[in-house]
Design an enzyme around this catalytic site. Structure first.
Site, PDB file in Angstrom:
ATOM      1  CD  GLU A   1      -3.316  -1.040   0.773  1.00 16.60           C
ATOM      2  OE1 GLU A   1      -3.836  -0.090   1.014  1.00 16.60           O
ATOM      3  OE2 GLU A   1      -3.774  -1.971   0.126  1.00 16.60           O
TER       4      GLU A   1
ATOM      5  CG  HIS B   1      -2.748   2.615   5.050  1.00 25.21           C
ATOM      6  ND1 HIS B   1      -3.781   3.281   4.283  1.00 25.21           N
ATOM      7  CD2 HIS B   1      -2.756   1.528   4.368  1.00 25.21           C
ATOM      8  CE1 HIS B   1      -4.121   2.735   3.017  1.00 25.21           C
ATOM      9  NE2 HIS B   1      -3.328   1.654   3.166  1.00 25.21           N
TER      10      HIS B   1
ATOM     11  CB  CYS C   1      -4.615   9.804   3.069  1.00 22.81           C
ATOM     12  SG  CYS C   1      -4.841   8.963   4.834  1.00 22.81           S
TER      13      CYS C   1
HETATM   14  O1  SUG Z   1      -7.866   2.757   1.049  1.00 18.38           O
HETATM   15  N1  SUG Z   1     -10.527   4.737   1.169  1.00 18.38           N
HETATM   16  C1  SUG Z   1      -8.949   4.538   1.298  1.00 18.38           C
HETATM   17  C2  SUG Z   1      -8.380   5.819   2.204  1.00 18.38           C
HETATM   18  C3  SUG Z   1      -6.908   5.647   1.847  1.00 18.38           C
HETATM   19  C4  SUG Z   1      -6.204   6.427   2.972  1.00 18.38           C
HETATM   20  N2  SUG Z   1      -4.944   6.422   2.851  1.00 18.38           N
HETATM   21  C5  SUG Z   1      -3.834   6.449   3.718  1.00 18.38           C
HETATM   22  N3  SUG Z   1      -4.303   6.150   4.966  1.00 18.38           N
HETATM   23  N4  SUG Z   1      -2.673   6.867   3.219  1.00 18.38           N
HETATM   24  C6  SUG Z   1      -8.651   3.297   1.564  1.00 18.38           C
HETATM   25  O2  SUG Z   1      -9.340   2.718   2.539  1.00 18.38           O
HETATM   26  C7  SUG Z   1     -12.733   4.541   0.493  1.00 18.38           C
HETATM   27  C8  SUG Z   1     -13.237   4.453  -0.985  1.00 18.38           C
HETATM   28  C9  SUG Z   1     -14.861   4.516  -1.000  1.00 18.38           C
HETATM   29  O3  SUG Z   1     -15.704   4.017   0.029  1.00 18.38           O
HETATM   30  O4  SUG Z   1     -15.496   4.851  -2.120  1.00 18.38           O
HETATM   31  C10 SUG Z   1     -11.374   4.184   0.193  1.00 18.38           C
HETATM   32  O5  SUG Z   1     -10.873   3.612  -0.712  1.00 18.38           O
END
Ligand code: SUG
Length: 452
Positions: free
Chosen positions: A180, A256, A375
């Site tokens: 990730e 994460h 993020c």
């Molecule tokens: O991968 N949310 C992302 C958020 C990512 C956050 N990034 C970091 N922490 N670096 C995930 O969980 C939700 C999309 C939706 O529900 O439409 C989503 O993919």
């Protein structure tokens, strides 16, 4: 390492521009905000403007700021590969009727969270003196698995000068190499232009070992993936530390490491539940770092895991200032939790550490999907020569900010519910907007619809 220290190196934060299909589909299992906001009506225009405002205010404060484009959504190619055929409108209608979950996945604007775009090693740490990139495979969810192909093209287009930049293949998209990206990677150093130690945080080991895995939610990063990225980038054992994330934190919604820790320069701000072996992790860092580590520990009694996840205190941007102090850019949600706000004032600002300023940013549209300030950005430490070698028009200045804001206002809707995703007009609007964007950013044809 190839080079001595390089005083011209600066950290450039490349923020992801929020795409026109930003919506709340509840796609991310283990991400409490995404799961709990499923079905809400999103405001893509506000989301993109909130992101741009954050970029502009950091640029105005003197930090180097870049921008990365959103991806092509809906991903019509993905729907076609899954057997939906006909015109674009027919493909969308069939997917909406037969497999609405797939339609939601191919519409996600998740590429905005560029901390997951890939892992970057600055040239000062690389044997060949180049900046190294590996796009993350994001294989743990279908909607994010769709990102790396375009991510690789975008990073390859911007960092195309082979004298300065090296690109590695995405790791095999299989659970053993679940990756990730930078959300689970922190580089600790004295100044950005000095040699650093790379802290890779993983949730599980694919090929055995003594790890204890989370029980409720998935661990998205494997040790094997982190090791492979370090190997691709040519890092030696003396430059790396691999630490397991605390499984209880993952089960509380810390999907994460950047939801529970943030580092910059010699400072590591972390919650006591961030690492399975807290002391071992700090000891390993201290043994390898050339400069004293400055750990800033937040105990559970000050901020509970639930408060950390709800406020995203640790998903802040920790930025270096020329006078040696640091600024913490926190999401507005930190103000809404008393314990968190108190911790910021009494523990972080008043504590014996370089954090001297807290800046609050409203990125609520992104936060409701589990994406805070950290993020939304990919950190790329670049020397003056490397910044000059960046292709395209992606380093933010006032003119670019103005054009991007006007572009968003011209093309984005201010209301988008999951039911709207089947609207063929939305797909047309989005492709037209992205085509224009590649011209504003001078990126060339990075999108699949421009290449067929
Ligand atoms: O991968 N949310 C992302 C958020 C990512 C956050 N990034 C970091 N922490 N670096 C995930 O969980 C939700 C999309 C939706 O529900 O439409 C989503 O993919």
């Amino acid at each position: 390492m190839s080079q001595e220290t390089n005083p011209t190196v600066r950290e450039v934060n490349f923020d992801g521009l929020v795409g026109p299909t930003h919506n709340y589909s509840g796609l991310a299992h283990g991400n409490v905000a995404s799961m709990s906001h499923e079905g809400l009506v999103a405001n893509p225009r506000e989301a993109a403007l909130q992101g741009l405002e954050k970029m502009k205010s950091l640029m105005d404060a003197g930090y180097a700021q870049g921008v990365l484009p959103p991806q092509q959504r809906p991903d019509l190619g993905a729907l076609r590969a899954l057997g939906f055929s006909g015109s674009n409108a027919e493909v969308l209608a069939r997917a909406a009727g037969e497999a609405p979950q797939l339609l939601r996945a191919v519409c996600s604007a998740s590429s905005m969270w560029t901390a997951n775009a890939g892992t970057v090693t600055p040239s000062v740490d690389a044997v060949d003196g180049r900046v190294h990139f590996t796009p993350a495979n994001l294989q743990s969810s279908f909607h994010r698995y769709l990102e790396p192909e375009t991510t690789a093209r975008v990073l390859g287009s911007i960092f195309r000068d082979e004298a300065h930049f090296a690109h590695h293949p995405v790791l095999p998209a299989t659970p053993a190499f679940s990756d990730e990206g930078a959300a689970n990677h922190t580089r600790l150093c004295a100044d950005h232009g000095e040699a650093g130690v790379h802290l890779y945080v993983y949730g599980r080991q694919a090929f055995g070992g003594d790890d204890v895995e989370p029980r409720r939610f998935p661990a998205r990063q494997t040790l094997e993936a982190s090791q492979a990225v370090a190997r691709q980038h040519g890092l030696k054992a003396a430059q790396t530390v691999f630490a397991q994330q605390h499984p209880e934190a993952i089960d509380a919604g810390v999907f994460h490491n950047d939801v529970i820790a943030v580092g910059n320069g010699p400072v590591l701000l972390y919650h006591e539940m961030a690492f399975r072996d807290e002391q071992g992790t700090l000891d390993a860092l201290r043994a390898k770092m050339a400069t004293p580590l400055i750990p800033v520990r937040v105990p559970t009694e000050a901020v509970s895991l639930d408060d950390a996840v709800a406020s995203y205190l640790f998903n802040s941007q920790l930025l270096s200032n020329p006078d040696g102090t640091m600024t913490l850019v926190v999401p507005g949600e930190c103000q809404e939790r008393e314990a968190v706000w108190r911790c910021l004032q009494d523990h972080l600002l008043a504590g014996h550490n370089p954090i001297a300023e807290v800046v609050v940013k409203d990125v609520k549209q992104s936060m409701r999907n589990g994406g805070g300030p950290a993020c939304l950005r990919l950190r790329v430490a670049l020397s003056e020569a490397e910044r000059a070698a960046v292709s395209g028009r992606v380093l933010l200045d006032h003119a670019l900010y103005g054009e991007l804001t006007a572009w968003v206002e011209r093309h984005y809707r201010d209301r988008l519910a999951p039911a709207d995703l089947a609207d063929p007009q939305l797909a047309e609007e989005t492709l037209a907007a992205l085509d224009e964007l590649t011209r504003i950013l001078r990126l060339g044809d990075v999108y699949p619809f421009q290449r067929c």
